[in-house]
Design a protein around this motif. Structure first.
Motif, PDB file in Angstrom:
ATOM      1  N   VAL A 186       0.850  -1.191   0.000  1.00  0.00           N
ATOM      2  CA  VAL A 186       0.000   0.000   0.000  1.00  0.00           C
ATOM      3  C   VAL A 186       0.883   1.238   0.000  1.00  0.00           C
ATOM      4  O   VAL A 186       1.798   1.359   0.806  1.00  0.00           O
ATOM      5  N   THR A 187       0.611   2.150  -0.932  1.00  0.00           N
ATOM      6  CA  THR A 187       1.303   3.434  -0.958  1.00  0.00           C
ATOM      7  C   THR A 187       0.250   4.528  -1.003  1.00  0.00           C
ATOM      8  O   THR A 187      -0.649   4.482  -1.831  1.00  0.00           O
ATOM      9  N   LEU A 188       0.353   5.481  -0.089  1.00  0.00           N
ATOM     10  CA  LEU A 188      -0.601   6.572  -0.039  1.00  0.00           C
ATOM     11  C   LEU A 188       0.153   7.884   0.071  1.00  0.00           C
ATOM     12  O   LEU A 188       1.004   8.054   0.934  1.00  0.00           O
ATOM     13  N   SER A 189      -0.154   8.782  -0.848  1.00  0.00           N
ATOM     14  CA  SER A 189       0.428  10.119  -0.793  1.00  0.00           C
ATOM     15  C   SER A 189      -0.685  11.118  -1.056  1.00  0.00           C
ATOM     16  O   SER A 189      -1.745  10.766  -1.579  1.00  0.00           O
ATOM     17  N   PHE A 190      -0.432  12.351  -0.682  1.00  0.00           N
ATOM     18  CA  PHE A 190      -1.443  13.387  -0.874  1.00  0.00           C
ATOM     19  C   PHE A 190      -1.728  13.568  -2.360  1.00  0.00           C
ATOM     20  O   PHE A 190      -2.887  13.709  -2.762  1.00  0.00           O
ATOM     21  N   SER A 213     -23.339  13.026  -3.734  1.00  0.00           N
ATOM     22  CA  SER A 213     -23.186  13.132  -2.279  1.00  0.00           C
ATOM     23  C   SER A 213     -21.907  12.439  -1.828  1.00  0.00           C
ATOM     24  O   SER A 213     -21.224  12.921  -0.917  1.00  0.00           O
ATOM     25  N   GLN A 214     -21.546  11.323  -2.469  1.00  0.00           N
ATOM     26  CA  GLN A 214     -20.299  10.645  -2.123  1.00  0.00           C
ATOM     27  C   GLN A 214     -19.086  11.512  -2.448  1.00  0.00           C
ATOM     28  O   GLN A 214     -18.160  11.616  -1.639  1.00  0.00           O
ATOM     29  N   VAL A 215     -19.088  12.132  -3.626  1.00  0.00           N
ATOM     30  CA  VAL A 215     -17.977  12.997  -4.024  1.00  0.00           C
ATOM     31  C   VAL A 215     -17.868  14.181  -3.067  1.00  0.00           C
ATOM     32  O   VAL A 215     -16.768  14.573  -2.667  1.00  0.00           O
ATOM     33  N   THR A 216     -19.009  14.722  -2.655  1.00  0.00           N
ATOM     34  CA  THR A 216     -19.015  15.829  -1.694  1.00  0.00           C
ATOM     35  C   THR A 216     -18.415  15.394  -0.357  1.00  0.00           C
ATOM     36  O   THR A 216     -17.589  16.107   0.224  1.00  0.00           O
ATOM     37  N   GLN A 217     -18.806  14.217   0.126  1.00  0.00           N
ATOM     38  CA  GLN A 217     -18.273  13.720   1.405  1.00  0.00           C
ATOM     39  C   GLN A 217     -16.781  13.477   1.334  1.00  0.00           C
ATOM     40  O   GLN A 217     -16.037  13.792   2.274  1.00  0.00           O
ATOM     41  N   ILE A 218     -16.310  12.928   0.214  1.00  0.00           N
ATOM     42  CA  ILE A 218     -14.877  12.694   0.059  1.00  0.00           C
ATOM     43  C   ILE A 218     -14.132  14.028   0.036  1.00  0.00           C
ATOM     44  O   ILE A 218     -13.082  14.180   0.678  1.00  0.00           O
ATOM     45  N   GLY A 219     -14.666  15.011  -0.683  1.00  0.00           N
ATOM     46  CA  GLY A 219     -14.046  16.342  -0.721  1.00  0.00           C
ATOM     47  C   GLY A 219     -13.979  16.977   0.656  1.00  0.00           C
ATOM     48  O   GLY A 219     -12.970  17.583   1.026  1.00  0.00           O
ATOM     49  N   GLU A 220     -15.034  16.823   1.443  1.00  0.00           N
ATOM     50  CA  GLU A 220     -15.040  17.363   2.803  1.00  0.00           C
ATOM     51  C   GLU A 220     -14.023  16.641   3.681  1.00  0.00           C
ATOM     52  O   GLU A 220     -13.360  17.263   4.520  1.00  0.00           O
ATOM     53  N   SER A 221     -13.877  15.343   3.482  1.00  0.00           N
ATOM     54  CA  SER A 221     -12.881  14.586   4.248  1.00  0.00           C
ATOM     55  C   SER A 221     -11.467  15.046   3.915  1.00  0.00           C
ATOM     56  O   SER A 221     -10.626  15.192   4.809  1.00  0.00           O
ATOM     57  N   ILE A 222     -11.205  15.281   2.633  1.00  0.00           N
ATOM     58  CA  ILE A 222      -9.889  15.781   2.229  1.00  0.00           C
ATOM     59  C   ILE A 222      -9.658  17.165   2.829  1.00  0.00           C
ATOM     60  O   ILE A 222      -8.568  17.465   3.327  1.00  0.00           O
ATOM     61  N   SER A 223     -10.680  18.003   2.810  1.00  0.00           N
ATOM     62  CA  SER A 223     -10.577  19.336   3.393  1.00  0.00           C
ATOM     63  C   SER A 223     -10.277  19.259   4.892  1.00  0.00           C
ATOM     64  O   SER A 223      -9.436  19.995   5.411  1.00  0.00           O
ATOM     65  N   ASN A 224     -10.956  18.355   5.588  1.00  0.00           N
ATOM     66  CA  ASN A 224     -10.702  18.176   7.021  1.00  0.00           C
ATOM     67  C   ASN A 224      -9.287  17.673   7.282  1.00  0.00           C
ATOM     68  O   ASN A 224      -8.641  18.088   8.246  1.00  0.00           O
ATOM     69  N   LEU A 225      -8.809  16.779   6.427  1.00  0.00           N
ATOM     70  CA  LEU A 225      -7.441  16.273   6.557  1.00  0.00           C
ATOM     71  C   LEU A 225      -6.434  17.410   6.418  1.00  0.00           C
ATOM     72  O   LEU A 225      -5.494  17.524   7.213  1.00  0.00           O
ATOM     73  N   ILE A 226      -6.652  18.268   5.422  1.00  0.00           N
ATOM     74  CA  ILE A 226      -5.758  19.412   5.220  1.00  0.00           C
ATOM     75  C   ILE A 226      -5.804  20.341   6.425  1.00  0.00           C
ATOM     76  O   ILE A 226      -4.766  20.830   6.888  1.00  0.00           O
ATOM     77  N   ALA A 227      -6.993  20.580   6.966  1.00  0.00           N
ATOM     78  CA  ALA A 227      -7.130  21.452   8.137  1.00  0.00           C
ATOM     79  C   ALA A 227      -6.392  20.868   9.339  1.00  0.00           C
ATOM     80  O   ALA A 227      -5.741  21.599  10.100  1.00  0.00           O
ATOM     81  N   GLN A 228      -6.467  19.556   9.512  1.00  0.00           N
ATOM     82  CA  GLN A 228      -5.770  18.919  10.637  1.00  0.00           C
ATOM     83  C   GLN A 228      -4.260  19.016  10.475  1.00  0.00           C
ATOM     84  O   GLN A 228      -3.542  19.279  11.446  1.00  0.00           O
ATOM     85  N   VAL A 229      -3.771  18.811   9.250  1.00  0.00           N
ATOM     86  CA  VAL A 229      -2.333  18.937   9.008  1.00  0.00           C
ATOM     87  C   VAL A 229      -1.879  20.369   9.274  1.00  0.00           C
ATOM     88  O   VAL A 229      -0.845  20.606   9.912  1.00  0.00           O
ATOM     89  N   ASN A 230      -2.662  21.345   8.802  1.00  0.00           N
ATOM     90  CA  ASN A 230      -2.329  22.753   9.064  1.00  0.00           C
ATOM     91  C   ASN A 230      -2.304  23.048  10.557  1.00  0.00           C
ATOM     92  O   ASN A 230      -1.440  23.794  11.036  1.00  0.00           O
ATOM     93  N   SER A 231      -3.235  22.471  11.291  1.00  0.00           N
ATOM     94  CA  SER A 231      -3.290  22.678  12.735  1.00  0.00           C
ATOM     95  C   SER A 231      -2.046  22.105  13.419  1.00  0.00           C
ATOM     96  O   SER A 231      -1.459  22.754  14.298  1.00  0.00           O
ATOM     97  N   VAL A 232      -1.646  20.917  13.009  1.00  0.00           N
ATOM     98  CA  VAL A 232      -0.441  20.297  13.585  1.00  0.00           C
ATOM     99  C   VAL A 232       0.783  21.161  13.297  1.00  0.00           C
ATOM    100  O   VAL A 232       1.626  21.402  14.172  1.00  0.00           O
ATOM    101  N   ILE A 233       0.883  21.663  12.073  1.00  0.00           N
ATOM    102  CA  ILE A 233       2.019  22.514  11.700  1.00  0.00           C
ATOM    103  C   ILE A 233       2.004  23.803  12.516  1.00  0.00           C
ATOM    104  O   ILE A 233       3.045  24.241  13.027  1.00  0.00           O
ATOM    105  N   ASN A 234       0.829  24.418  12.652  1.00  0.00           N
ATOM    106  CA  ASN A 234       0.728  25.655  13.436  1.00  0.00           C
ATOM    107  C   ASN A 234       1.133  25.436  14.885  1.00  0.00           C
ATOM    108  O   ASN A 234       1.843  26.266  15.459  1.00  0.00           O
TER     109      ASN A 234
END
Length: 82
Positions: free
Chosen positions: A7-11, A52-73
């Motif tokens: 398994v390989t996962l990257s942004f 609705s699935q595409v919207t949920q996936i987009g929101e999940s990606i957005s939340n992931l980015i927000a969490q990474v930004n929070s960790v960096i901050n």
């Protein structure tokens, strides 16, 4: 990048897969719009569900980015305190 056996996962791969999913949905919507007189209700429901699935996936990606930004901050703030 996370590596597990087989398994390989990257942004970038995540965003690339999301773009492919989004493009496929846009194609389906265009096909449905072009043939709306011959489309059945099931086709509309399927496209609506996929939207609705595409919207949920987009929101999940957005939340992931927000969490990474929070960790960096927080890491930057911790550096300033020391």
């Amino acid at each position: 990048m996370t590596k597990l056996p087989g398994v390989t996962l990257s942004f970038s791969s995540l965003i690339s897969a999301y773009k492919k999913l989004q493009s496929g949905l846009v194609s389906q919507v265009r096909r449905l719009a072009a043939n709306s007189s011959s489309a059945n209700p099931g086709s509309f429901i399927l496209v609506q569900f996929q939207m609705s699935q595409v919207t949920q996936i987009g929101e999940s990606i957005s939340n992931l980015i927000a969490q990474v930004n929070s960790v960096i901050n927080h890491a930057v703030q911790n550096q300033r305190v020391q």
